[in-house]
Design a protein around this motif. Structure first.
Motif, mmCIF file in Angstrom:
data_model
loop_
_atom_site.group_PDB
_atom_site.id
_atom_site.type_symbol
_atom_site.label_atom_id
_atom_site.label_comp_id
_atom_site.label_asym_id
_atom_site.label_seq_id
_atom_site.Cartn_x
_atom_site.Cartn_y
_atom_site.Cartn_z
ATOM 1 N N SER A 42 0.639 -4.043 3.370
ATOM 2 C CA SER A 42 -0.047 -4.657 4.502
ATOM 3 C C SER A 42 -0.334 -6.104 4.139
ATOM 4 O O SER A 42 -0.199 -6.506 2.982
ATOM 5 C CB SER A 42 -1.349 -3.917 4.821
ATOM 6 O OG SER A 42 -2.305 -4.169 3.805
ATOM 7 N N SER A 43 -0.741 -6.881 5.123
ATOM 8 C CA SER A 43 -0.974 -8.303 4.860
ATOM 9 C C SER A 43 -2.272 -8.538 4.087
ATOM 10 O O SER A 43 -2.496 -9.619 3.554
ATOM 11 C CB SER A 43 -0.999 -9.084 6.176
ATOM 12 O OG SER A 43 -1.973 -8.534 7.040
ATOM 13 N N THR A 44 -3.140 -7.509 4.005
ATOM 14 C CA THR A 44 -4.410 -7.657 3.277
ATOM 15 C C THR A 44 -4.300 -7.050 1.881
ATOM 16 O O THR A 44 -3.872 -5.901 1.734
ATOM 17 C CB THR A 44 -5.559 -6.968 4.037
ATOM 18 O OG1 THR A 44 -5.582 -7.448 5.371
ATOM 19 C CG2 THR A 44 -6.899 -7.265 3.380
ATOM 20 N N GLN A 59 -6.371 -11.928 2.820
ATOM 21 C CA GLN A 59 -5.378 -11.627 3.856
ATOM 22 C C GLN A 59 -4.353 -12.753 3.962
ATOM 23 O O GLN A 59 -4.697 -13.913 4.183
ATOM 24 C CB GLN A 59 -6.071 -11.424 5.218
ATOM 25 C CG GLN A 59 -5.122 -10.864 6.268
ATOM 26 C CD GLN A 59 -5.859 -10.489 7.546
ATOM 27 O OE1 GLN A 59 -7.076 -10.330 7.539
ATOM 28 N NE2 GLN A 59 -5.129 -10.362 8.641
ATOM 29 N N MET A 60 -3.075 -12.395 3.774
ATOM 30 C CA MET A 60 -1.980 -13.348 3.942
ATOM 31 C C MET A 60 -1.544 -13.331 5.410
ATOM 32 O O MET A 60 -1.913 -12.440 6.177
ATOM 33 C CB MET A 60 -0.806 -12.984 3.037
ATOM 34 C CG MET A 60 -1.144 -12.874 1.553
ATOM 35 S SD MET A 60 -1.723 -14.409 0.800
ATOM 36 C CE MET A 60 -0.216 -15.384 0.775
ATOM 37 N N SER A 96 4.016 -0.160 13.351
ATOM 38 C CA SER A 96 3.790 -1.391 12.609
ATOM 39 C C SER A 96 2.325 -1.510 12.262
ATOM 40 O O SER A 96 1.468 -0.969 12.931
ATOM 41 C CB SER A 96 4.231 -2.595 13.430
ATOM 42 O OG SER A 96 3.399 -2.745 14.550
ATOM 43 N N GLN A 97 2.076 -2.197 11.153
ATOM 44 C CA GLN A 97 0.692 -2.406 10.739
ATOM 45 C C GLN A 97 0.595 -3.792 10.124
ATOM 46 O O GLN A 97 1.417 -4.174 9.314
ATOM 47 C CB GLN A 97 0.285 -1.370 9.692
ATOM 48 C CG GLN A 97 -1.165 -1.533 9.293
ATOM 49 C CD GLN A 97 -1.387 -1.094 7.865
ATOM 50 O OE1 GLN A 97 -0.499 -0.640 7.218
ATOM 51 N NE2 GLN A 97 -2.600 -1.274 7.389
ATOM 52 N N LYS A 136 -6.072 -1.160 3.364
ATOM 53 C CA LYS A 136 -5.917 -0.780 4.779
ATOM 54 C C LYS A 136 -6.906 -1.564 5.651
ATOM 55 O O LYS A 136 -6.875 -1.491 6.864
ATOM 56 C CB LYS A 136 -6.130 0.719 4.970
ATOM 57 C CG LYS A 136 -7.561 1.191 4.793
ATOM 58 C CD LYS A 136 -7.710 2.634 5.220
ATOM 59 C CE LYS A 136 -9.152 3.078 5.077
ATOM 60 N NZ LYS A 136 -9.356 4.474 5.426
ATOM 61 N N SER A 137 -7.787 -2.325 4.998
ATOM 62 C CA SER A 137 -8.795 -3.076 5.753
ATOM 63 C C SER A 137 -8.218 -4.386 6.278
ATOM 64 O O SER A 137 -7.199 -4.871 5.782
ATOM 65 C CB SER A 137 -9.985 -3.413 4.859
ATOM 66 O OG SER A 137 -10.508 -2.249 4.281
ATOM 67 N N THR A 138 -8.868 -4.928 7.282
ATOM 68 C CA THR A 138 -8.571 -6.297 7.694
ATOM 69 C C THR A 138 -9.877 -7.073 7.621
ATOM 70 O O THR A 138 -10.953 -6.483 7.582
ATOM 71 C CB THR A 138 -8.016 -6.361 9.134
ATOM 72 O OG1 THR A 138 -8.890 -5.621 9.979
ATOM 73 C CG2 THR A 138 -6.618 -5.774 9.208
ATOM 74 N N ILE A 139 -9.769 -8.375 7.566
ATOM 75 C CA ILE A 139 -10.995 -9.191 7.414
ATOM 76 C C ILE A 139 -11.349 -9.812 8.762
ATOM 77 O O ILE A 139 -10.487 -10.376 9.418
ATOM 78 C CB ILE A 139 -10.781 -10.299 6.363
ATOM 79 C CG1 ILE A 139 -10.270 -9.671 5.062
ATOM 80 C CG2 ILE A 139 -12.077 -11.045 6.100
ATOM 81 C CD1 ILE A 139 -9.783 -10.660 4.053
#
Length: 526
Positions: free
Chosen positions: A449-451, A492-493, A302-303, A523-526
């Motif tokens: 992804s969520s971002t 990001q959601m 999962s990601q 692929k990044s996250t904040i």
């Protein structure tokens, strides 16, 4: 039968009984038959695996390479006269992981599909005098795994002490872009990758890659030299470099020092850190290789809060292993998407979502089964890429299933026939992301992804404007960050499903001032 089992089997020994019992007439039927599937389900798990349908010229190293990513290989028995082999892994768990993995992705040796099942026996008792070459190769590979010096005959496999932790990699027949992140994913199964520098020399793409330990470099060279990243192309040619350490000044799409995330990006980075590849391998989907390790027992990863299907993880892992490529040759470019929300889905929304992974030519929602649709992409590679990333994703509150279709093309409705706008031809669309060879879009393919990565943002558009836009599409905006002088942003959601919906609704959204918003997964996250 005695004449066929001269290699590695002592007549009348346990091995002969084992060979007879695990190769009964029911198991020798045509590859892929029902009786084989039945045997596979009936056989209890064992750390000894029976491999059949091997090409006649196969080497011991190639058979061992099938098992290497899953853990320690402790024994091998080659039956070349029968195009078969037995492979013993260090633990039953490793064998189970290997069988489950190859159930999702067909194992191939020299571009030939092979068949793997549990053996009836729990361990191999090989007579090393009759199986000398196989044992020597195994000993040599084990020595590399353990970091010890092998006692094998040096004539069988050259394993002198590794001269350097730095490998020089040349990519031959480079049909698809191969990026720094692809190399990191492939080579990190063999140890910690510290630094990579990529460059072009004599019109060839090359890389220098530094491991933390020379033994890891040796094992990577042993397993990957000569392998293809994709079917029939992007061939890895690997040598030891004369350098023993790399000096990396910048972290960008050409060079990376994984031990120093603080390095500047330098010029020409473009500000977009989402550098990846046609593989689009999920971040973290490949378990780090270690001498006794391998993959986790479950290949469902999962990601960002959204599950990637086991097939997706397996396809990515296989492609990164360089053995089971994302095969586009002879594969239809048409996908069947099912279990769709028939009240919400449209040809346009499917075009936008599948268009993240390839150039969608046509979409047909089935007239008599409106929860299913056919999606035609430019080629089989793009279709498999889209399938591996989108199968199992939640779209409009339903888990979408994506499989390869038996159709070669999607037919347009006959003239004058009303199909309620369920079929649409997108072949001339200006929104295709991959029309230009070598386009940067090839480097920015990621699993949902969520971002989201937003670009082409016009001047004067504020963070509040974009937050409101995506909130109205459905969902909650958790985080936001502008970069590149406010021309790009990460948003990001709170869930992957919300990000998928935001992308479908707002990619190519008219922001005014002749700017259409570009949306892709990050692929990044904040």
């Amino acid at each position: 039968m005695d004449g066929d089992v001269a290699v590695g089997v002592k007549r009348g020994s346990d091995e002969l009984n084992m060979y007879s019992s695990s190769s009964s007439p029911t198991s020798m039927t045509a590859n892929g038959s029902d009786s084989k599937k039945q045997r596979l389900e009936e056989s209890p798990p064992s750390r000894v695996l029976h491999i059949r349908k091997l090409p006649s010229e196969v080497s011991e190293t190639e058979v061992i390479a099938l098992g290497l990513p899953f853990g320690k290989v402790t024994n091998i028995l080659m039956l070349k006269g029968k195009n078969q082999a037995f492979l013993e892994l260090g633990t039953e768990e490793a064998a189970i992981t290997m069988v489950n993995y190859y159930a999702a992705v067909t194992p191939q040796v020299r571009n030939t599909p092979v068949f793997i099942q549990y053996s009836n026996h729990k361990e191999l008792k090989t007579d090393s005098a009759l199986n000398q070459r196989a044992q020597a190769v195994l000993q040599a590979v084990s020595a590399v795994q353990d970091g010890s010096s092998p006692s094998s005959d040096p004539g069988v496999l050259d394993l002198a002490p590794p001269p350097s932790p730095v490998l020089r990699i040349i990519i031959d027949n480079m049909f698809y872009p191969v990026t720094l992140d692809v190399l990191q994913q492939i080579f990190s199964k063999f140890g910690t990758v510290m630094k990579i520098i990529t460059f072009t020399k004599n019109n060839q793409f090359q890389a220098l890659l530094q491991f933390s330990d020379p033994v890891n470099a040796q094992q990577a060279k042993l397993s990957l030299d000569g392998q293809n990243i994709y079917n029939s192309c992007c061939t890895l040619r690997i040598d030891f470099s004369k350098l023993v350490s790399l000096n990396v000044k910048y972290n960008n799409d050409k060079s990376r020092d994984y031990t120093r995330p603080d390095l500047p990006s330098g010029d020409g980075d473009g500000g977009h850190k989402d550098h990846s590849s046609l593989l689009g391998t999920p971040s973290g989907a490949l378990a780090s290789y270690s001498s006794g390790g391998g993959y986790s027992s479950s290949l469902s990863m999962s990601q960002g809060g959204g599950a990637i299907s086991p097939l997706s993880a397996a396809a990515a892992a296989a492609a990164a292993a360089g053995r089971v490529a994302l095969s586009g040759s002879g594969v239809s470019g048409v996908l069947l998407a099912s279990n769709l929300n028939d009240e919400m889905v449209t040809p346009q929304s499917l075009f936008t979502l599948f268009g993240v992974y390839g150039d969608v030519q046509r979409v047909k929602i089935l007239f008599n089964k409106k929860d299913s649709a056919l999606i035609q992409l430019s080629d089989g590679n793009q279709a498999q890429l889209a399938m591996s990333h989108l199968n199992g994703q939640k779209v409009f509150s339903k888990v979408m299933r994506v499989t390869l279709s038996k159709h070669q093309t999607v037919a347009l409705p006959r003239e004058g026939l009303d199909d309620q706008l369920l079929t649409k031809d997108f072949s001339g669309s200006p929104l295709h992301r991959f029309k230009k060879p070598g386009s940067k879009n090839f480097q920015n393919i990621f699993p949902p992804s969520s971002t989201l990565h937003l670009s082409n943002i016009p001047e004067g558009v504020s963070e509040e404007d974009l937050r409101l836009l995506f909130s109205n599409a459905g969902g909650t905006v958790k985080a936001f960050k502008f970069f590149q002088d406010h021309k790009m942003a990460l948003l990001q959601m709170s869930a992957v499903e919300e990000a998928i919906q935001g992308l479908m609704d707002l990619h190519n959204y008219d922001m005014g001032a002749n700017h259409h918003l570009k949306v892709s997964f990050s692929k990044s996250t904040i």
